[in-house]
Design a protein around this motif. Structure first.
Motif, PDB file in Angstrom:
ATOM      1  N   ILE A   1       0.841  -1.201   0.000  1.00  0.00           N
ATOM      2  CA  ILE A   1       0.000   0.000   0.000  1.00  0.00           C
ATOM      3  C   ILE A   1       0.875   1.250   0.000  1.00  0.00           C
TER       4      ILE A   1
ATOM      5  N   ARG B   1      -1.822  -3.667  -5.521  1.00  0.00           N
ATOM      6  CA  ARG B   1      -2.650  -3.931  -4.351  1.00  0.00           C
ATOM      7  C   ARG B   1      -2.665  -5.433  -4.136  1.00  0.00           C
TER       8      ARG B   1
ATOM      9  N   ILE C   1      -7.563  -7.757   6.820  1.00  0.00           N
ATOM     10  CA  ILE C   1      -7.854  -6.380   6.386  1.00  0.00           C
ATOM     11  C   ILE C   1      -8.728  -5.675   7.421  1.00  0.00           C
TER      12      ILE C   1
ATOM     13  N   GLU D   1      -7.708  -2.346   9.634  1.00  0.00           N
ATOM     14  CA  GLU D   1      -8.551  -1.146   9.677  1.00  0.00           C
ATOM     15  C   GLU D   1      -8.944  -0.835  11.122  1.00  0.00           C
TER      16      GLU D   1
ATOM     17  N   SER E   1     -10.407   1.093   3.542  1.00  0.00           N
ATOM     18  CA  SER E   1     -10.602  -0.277   3.057  1.00  0.00           C
ATOM     19  C   SER E   1     -11.983  -0.725   3.517  1.00  0.00           C
TER      20      SER E   1
ATOM     21  N   ILE F   1      -9.495  -2.788  -1.229  1.00  0.00           N
ATOM     22  CA  ILE F   1      -8.331  -2.074  -0.685  1.00  0.00           C
ATOM     23  C   ILE F   1      -7.693  -1.176  -1.748  1.00  0.00           C
TER      24      ILE F   1
ATOM     25  N   ALA G   1      -7.180   2.099  -0.268  1.00  0.00           N
ATOM     26  CA  ALA G   1      -6.633   2.084   1.090  1.00  0.00           C
ATOM     27  C   ALA G   1      -5.373   2.932   1.183  1.00  0.00           C
TER      28      ALA G   1
END
Length: 101
Positions: free
Chosen positions: A15, A21, A38, A42, A50, A66, A69
């Motif tokens: 990222i 990704r 994920i 977060e 995301s 994502i 993200a």
């Protein structure tokens, strides 16, 4: 260190680079496990923007987003705290070989 922590490191690195990704298939894990990682990232404030879409019996992950993200300061701290992996991490193409190290 756990495989999950290394996957988190890899996702954050990718990222931050902003090129590719990561996808659950890159890591040789199930979609559900990737979705859980994920969501954890977060929830812990390592990334933002995301989302995981869940539904149906068992509330399984249907989609993981994502693309938009962004890494947070806390995510940057995670990368710094685990900088020892920087020497051996070569990117998504070789991530499956790197995870067991």
């Amino acid at each position: 260190m756990s495989k999950t922590r290394k996957i988190i490191y890899s996702i954050l690195t990718e990222i931050q680079k902003g090129e590719n990704r990561p996808h659950w298939k890159d890591y040789g894990i199930e979609k559900e496990e990737f979705a859980n990682i994920i969501e954890m990232m977060e929830d812990e404030g390592l990334i933002k923007n995301s989302s995981v879409v869940r539904g149906g019996i068992g509330n399984k992950a249907h989609a993981i987003f994502i693309k938009d993200a962004k890494i947070t300061m806390k995510g940057l701290d995670y990368l710094e705290e685990n900088s020892i992996w920087k020497k051996t991490y070569k990117g998504l193409k070789e991530v499956r070989e790197w995870l067991p190290l």
